[in-house]
Design a protein around this motif. Structure first.
Motif, PDB file in Angstrom:
ATOM      1  N   PRO A  94       0.804  -1.228   0.000  1.00  0.00           N
ATOM      2  CA  PRO A  94       0.000   0.000   0.000  1.00  0.00           C
ATOM      3  C   PRO A  94       0.836   1.277   0.000  1.00  0.00           C
ATOM      4  O   PRO A  94       0.509   2.236  -0.695  1.00  0.00           O
ATOM      5  CB  PRO A  94      -0.814  -0.113   1.296  1.00  0.00           C
ATOM      6  N   GLU A  95       1.954   1.307   0.739  1.00  0.00           N
ATOM      7  CA  GLU A  95       2.743   2.552   0.823  1.00  0.00           C
ATOM      8  C   GLU A  95       3.379   2.912  -0.526  1.00  0.00           C
ATOM      9  O   GLU A  95       3.692   4.077  -0.789  1.00  0.00           O
ATOM     10  CB  GLU A  95       3.806   2.486   1.921  1.00  0.00           C
ATOM     11  N   MET A  96       3.551   1.907  -1.393  1.00  0.00           N
ATOM     12  CA  MET A  96       4.139   2.200  -2.704  1.00  0.00           C
ATOM     13  C   MET A  96       3.187   2.983  -3.601  1.00  0.00           C
ATOM     14  O   MET A  96       3.613   3.671  -4.520  1.00  0.00           O
ATOM     15  CB  MET A  96       4.552   0.907  -3.424  1.00  0.00           C
ATOM     16  N   SER A  97       1.865   2.909  -3.327  1.00  0.00           N
ATOM     17  CA  SER A  97       0.894   3.632  -4.162  1.00  0.00           C
ATOM     18  C   SER A  97       1.128   5.133  -4.054  1.00  0.00           C
ATOM     19  O   SER A  97       1.227   5.832  -5.071  1.00  0.00           O
ATOM     20  CB  SER A  97      -0.534   3.321  -3.712  1.00  0.00           C
ATOM     21  N   GLU A  98       1.236   5.626  -2.821  1.00  0.00           N
ATOM     22  CA  GLU A  98       1.432   7.078  -2.623  1.00  0.00           C
ATOM     23  C   GLU A  98       2.799   7.512  -3.139  1.00  0.00           C
ATOM     24  O   GLU A  98       2.937   8.578  -3.733  1.00  0.00           O
ATOM     25  CB  GLU A  98       1.316   7.458  -1.141  1.00  0.00           C
ATOM     26  N   LEU A  99       3.823   6.670  -2.910  1.00  0.00           N
ATOM     27  CA  LEU A  99       5.169   7.044  -3.357  1.00  0.00           C
ATOM     28  C   LEU A  99       5.250   7.085  -4.890  1.00  0.00           C
ATOM     29  O   LEU A  99       5.893   7.958  -5.460  1.00  0.00           O
ATOM     30  CB  LEU A  99       6.207   6.063  -2.787  1.00  0.00           C
ATOM     31  N   ALA A 100       4.538   6.169  -5.533  1.00  0.00           N
ATOM     32  CA  ALA A 100       4.515   6.166  -7.010  1.00  0.00           C
ATOM     33  C   ALA A 100       3.815   7.430  -7.510  1.00  0.00           C
ATOM     34  O   ALA A 100       4.263   8.075  -8.465  1.00  0.00           O
ATOM     35  CB  ALA A 100       3.792   4.923  -7.518  1.00  0.00           C
ATOM     36  N   SER A 101       2.730   7.798  -6.842  1.00  0.00           N
ATOM     37  CA  SER A 101       1.998   9.005  -7.241  1.00  0.00           C
ATOM     38  C   SER A 101       2.893  10.240  -7.053  1.00  0.00           C
ATOM     39  O   SER A 101       2.885  11.155  -7.874  1.00  0.00           O
ATOM     40  CB  SER A 101       0.720   9.106  -6.404  1.00  0.00           C
ATOM     41  N   LEU A 102       3.699  10.224  -5.985  1.00  0.00           N
ATOM     42  CA  LEU A 102       4.614  11.343  -5.708  1.00  0.00           C
ATOM     43  C   LEU A 102       5.678  11.469  -6.814  1.00  0.00           C
ATOM     44  O   LEU A 102       5.890  12.559  -7.365  1.00  0.00           O
ATOM     45  CB  LEU A 102       5.279  11.091  -4.348  1.00  0.00           C
ATOM     46  N   VAL A 103       6.323  10.369  -7.164  1.00  0.00           N
ATOM     47  CA  VAL A 103       7.376  10.465  -8.200  1.00  0.00           C
ATOM     48  C   VAL A 103       6.786  10.736  -9.584  1.00  0.00           C
ATOM     49  O   VAL A 103       7.468  11.282 -10.452  1.00  0.00           O
ATOM     50  CB  VAL A 103       8.322   9.231  -8.297  1.00  0.00           C
ATOM     51  N   SER A 104       5.507  10.381  -9.757  1.00  0.00           N
ATOM     52  CA  SER A 104       4.910  10.557 -11.093  1.00  0.00           C
ATOM     53  C   SER A 104       4.701  12.031 -11.443  1.00  0.00           C
ATOM     54  O   SER A 104       4.393  12.358 -12.572  1.00  0.00           O
ATOM     55  CB  SER A 104       3.584   9.798 -11.192  1.00  0.00           C
ATOM     56  N   ARG A 105       4.885  12.930 -10.455  1.00  0.00           N
ATOM     57  CA  ARG A 105       4.752  14.374 -10.748  1.00  0.00           C
ATOM     58  C   ARG A 105       6.056  14.954 -11.276  1.00  0.00           C
ATOM     59  O   ARG A 105       6.097  16.086 -11.718  1.00  0.00           O
ATOM     60  CB  ARG A 105       4.418  15.132  -9.449  1.00  0.00           C
ATOM     61  N   ILE A 106       7.146  14.204 -11.179  1.00  0.00           N
ATOM     62  CA  ILE A 106       8.460  14.747 -11.546  1.00  0.00           C
ATOM     63  C   ILE A 106       8.667  14.613 -13.065  1.00  0.00           C
ATOM     64  O   ILE A 106       8.625  13.498 -13.614  1.00  0.00           O
ATOM     65  CB  ILE A 106       9.574  14.012 -10.766  1.00  0.00           C
ATOM     66  N   PRO A 107       8.884  15.749 -13.755  1.00  0.00           N
ATOM     67  CA  PRO A 107       8.980  15.698 -15.226  1.00  0.00           C
ATOM     68  C   PRO A 107      10.013  14.706 -15.743  1.00  0.00           C
ATOM     69  O   PRO A 107       9.743  13.980 -16.709  1.00  0.00           O
ATOM     70  CB  PRO A 107       9.351  17.139 -15.604  1.00  0.00           C
ATOM     71  N   GLU A 143      -7.428  10.870  -1.967  1.00  0.00           N
ATOM     72  CA  GLU A 143      -6.287  11.797  -2.020  1.00  0.00           C
ATOM     73  C   GLU A 143      -5.410  11.513  -3.241  1.00  0.00           C
ATOM     74  O   GLU A 143      -4.922  12.417  -3.903  1.00  0.00           O
ATOM     75  CB  GLU A 143      -5.454  11.682  -0.731  1.00  0.00           C
ATOM     76  N   ARG A 144      -5.232  10.231  -3.542  1.00  0.00           N
ATOM     77  CA  ARG A 144      -4.377   9.881  -4.689  1.00  0.00           C
ATOM     78  C   ARG A 144      -5.049  10.276  -6.000  1.00  0.00           C
ATOM     79  O   ARG A 144      -4.410  10.797  -6.901  1.00  0.00           O
ATOM     80  CB  ARG A 144      -4.046   8.387  -4.668  1.00  0.00           C
ATOM     81  N   ASP A 145      -6.381  10.064  -6.088  1.00  0.00           N
ATOM     82  CA  ASP A 145      -7.123  10.499  -7.289  1.00  0.00           C
ATOM     83  C   ASP A 145      -6.907  11.989  -7.498  1.00  0.00           C
ATOM     84  O   ASP A 145      -6.636  12.426  -8.614  1.00  0.00           O
ATOM     85  CB  ASP A 145      -8.637  10.312  -7.114  1.00  0.00           C
ATOM     86  N   GLU A 146      -7.040  12.759  -6.392  1.00  0.00           N
ATOM     87  CA  GLU A 146      -6.911  14.218  -6.514  1.00  0.00           C
ATOM     88  C   GLU A 146      -5.523  14.602  -6.992  1.00  0.00           C
ATOM     89  O   GLU A 146      -5.358  15.458  -7.858  1.00  0.00           O
ATOM     90  CB  GLU A 146      -7.217  14.893  -5.169  1.00  0.00           C
ATOM     91  N   ALA A 147      -4.507  13.937  -6.418  1.00  0.00           N
ATOM     92  CA  ALA A 147      -3.123  14.245  -6.809  1.00  0.00           C
ATOM     93  C   ALA A 147      -2.910  13.890  -8.291  1.00  0.00           C
ATOM     94  O   ALA A 147      -2.323  14.665  -9.055  1.00  0.00           O
ATOM     95  CB  ALA A 147      -2.143  13.472  -5.934  1.00  0.00           C
ATOM     96  N   ASP A 148      -3.407  12.725  -8.729  1.00  0.00           N
ATOM     97  CA  ASP A 148      -3.198  12.287 -10.120  1.00  0.00           C
ATOM     98  C   ASP A 148      -3.991  13.152 -11.104  1.00  0.00           C
ATOM     99  O   ASP A 148      -3.549  13.383 -12.232  1.00  0.00           O
ATOM    100  CB  ASP A 148      -3.582  10.808 -10.290  1.00  0.00           C
ATOM    101  N   GLU A 149      -5.170  13.629 -10.662  1.00  0.00           N
ATOM    102  CA  GLU A 149      -6.013  14.425 -11.579  1.00  0.00           C
ATOM    103  C   GLU A 149      -5.568  15.883 -11.658  1.00  0.00           C
ATOM    104  O   GLU A 149      -5.846  16.565 -12.635  1.00  0.00           O
ATOM    105  CB  GLU A 149      -7.480  14.395 -11.110  1.00  0.00           C
ATOM    106  N   ASN A 150      -4.892  16.357 -10.610  1.00  0.00           N
ATOM    107  CA  ASN A 150      -4.576  17.791 -10.568  1.00  0.00           C
ATOM    108  C   ASN A 150      -3.111  18.129 -10.777  1.00  0.00           C
ATOM    109  O   ASN A 150      -2.728  19.286 -10.654  1.00  0.00           O
ATOM    110  CB  ASN A 150      -5.059  18.393  -9.233  1.00  0.00           C
ATOM    111  N   ARG A 151      -2.285  17.141 -11.078  1.00  0.00           N
ATOM    112  CA  ARG A 151      -0.875  17.470 -11.319  1.00  0.00           C
ATOM    113  C   ARG A 151      -0.757  18.203 -12.660  1.00  0.00           C
ATOM    114  O   ARG A 151      -1.637  18.085 -13.529  1.00  0.00           O
ATOM    115  CB  ARG A 151      -0.015  16.216 -11.271  1.00  0.00           C
ATOM    116  N   ASN A 152       0.359  18.932 -12.822  1.00  0.00           N
ATOM    117  CA  ASN A 152       0.527  19.721 -14.045  1.00  0.00           C
ATOM    118  C   ASN A 152       0.777  18.857 -15.271  1.00  0.00           C
ATOM    119  O   ASN A 152       0.281  19.139 -16.349  1.00  0.00           O
ATOM    120  CB  ASN A 152       1.704  20.689 -13.890  1.00  0.00           C
ATOM    121  N   LEU A 153       1.592  17.810 -15.071  1.00  0.00           N
ATOM    122  CA  LEU A 153       1.997  16.998 -16.222  1.00  0.00           C
ATOM    123  C   LEU A 153       1.143  15.756 -16.370  1.00  0.00           C
ATOM    124  O   LEU A 153       0.976  15.003 -15.404  1.00  0.00           O
ATOM    125  CB  LEU A 153       3.426  16.531 -16.014  1.00  0.00           C
ATOM    126  N   ALA A 154       0.648  15.510 -17.574  1.00  0.00           N
ATOM    127  CA  ALA A 154      -0.097  14.286 -17.879  1.00  0.00           C
ATOM    128  C   ALA A 154      -1.114  13.929 -16.793  1.00  0.00           C
ATOM    129  O   ALA A 154      -1.108  12.810 -16.279  1.00  0.00           O
ATOM    130  CB  ALA A 154       0.884  13.127 -18.096  1.00  0.00           C
TER     131      ALA A 154
END
Ligand code: DC
Length: 230
Positions: free
Chosen positions: A89-102, A175-186
């Protein structure tokens, strides 16, 4: 052939895409696992996934490899193949975090395109239909209501013996949906020409049958277009 499928966590993407790929004889390209693997490897290398500059500097030095072996995506770190550790489970949030990095997105987008060049794929993630494979002949956005998605994720954790309760699973998913839907890239959103499929009231076999029908009609459309041209 590329079948591109996006959608939020718990929409049923992994299960149906794995089944669809196996029925069609295609490779199942789980791109979420690739983001999870980057997060996992960064931690192993002692790099904080939240520190963008450091991640970008070190990314290409990380001994992570993505390959297709016998129509399966294989992710390896040094000499080990990564599998269940990526699903914690903890890898889900960490993956979402790194996915914001261009730099991470650029790196993985390139890898995903390279893997798809090796054969037909069912590619699943958040930006398959919008950024990575916008010209895929079959594009689908799979979704379901938040309570249904959280319930499915809870059942998956319980089956694996991972302790979890409904309200925390639902909150983390929101929270993860919001982060994935509202990030700047993709950001996660349906491509304008994607088929949107709500799986809340459908079982796995019904979803797979609908997807197979979309693949069949798209192949027929291409065949007609080619015959017409000739
Ligand atoms: O599908 P998943 O839950 O394994 O994905 C984990 C995270 O990785 C997800 O919250 C966002 C990120 N991701 C992404 O940004 N783009 C993709 N194509 C796939 C996943």
């Amino acid at each position: 052939m590329i079948i591109a499928i996006d959608g939020p966590a718990g929409a049923g993407k992994s299960t149906v895409c794995r089944l669809l790929a196996s029925e069609l004889g295609y490779t199942y390209l789980d791109t979420g696992a690739m983001y999870r693997a980057v997060a996992w490897a960064l931690i192993r290398e002692g790099i904080d996934p939240g520190r963008e500059a450091q991640v970008s500097r070190q990314l290409h030095r990380i001994p992570l490899r993505f390959s297709i072996i016998n129509a399966c995506l294989v992710i390896s770190y040094r000499d080990s193949v990564l599998e269940e550790e990526l699903r914690l489970p903890e890898m889900s949030e960490l993956a979402s975090l790194v996915s914001r990095i261009p730099s991470v997105r650029d790196y993985l987008t390139l890898q995903q395109k390279e893997l798809a060049r090796q054969g037909s794929v069912v590619a699943e993630g958040r930006d398959m239909t919008t950024v990575v494979f916008p010209c895929a002949p079959v594009k689908v956005y799979l979704t379901a209501t938040l309570p249904v998605r959280a319930g499915r994720r809870l059942a998956e954790y319980r089956q694996k013996g991972i302790a979890a309760d409904y309200s925390s699973v639902e909150q983390r998913m929101r929270e993860r949906d919001e982060a994935d839907e509202n990030r700047n890239l993709a950001p996660l959103r349906p491509a304008p020409d994607a088929h949107v499929l709500d799986t809340s009231e459908l079982d796995i076999s019904e979803v797979v049958a609908i997807l197979k029908e979309l693949v069949r009609t798209s192949a027929q459309r291409d065949y007609c277009a080619i015959s017409h041209k000739n």
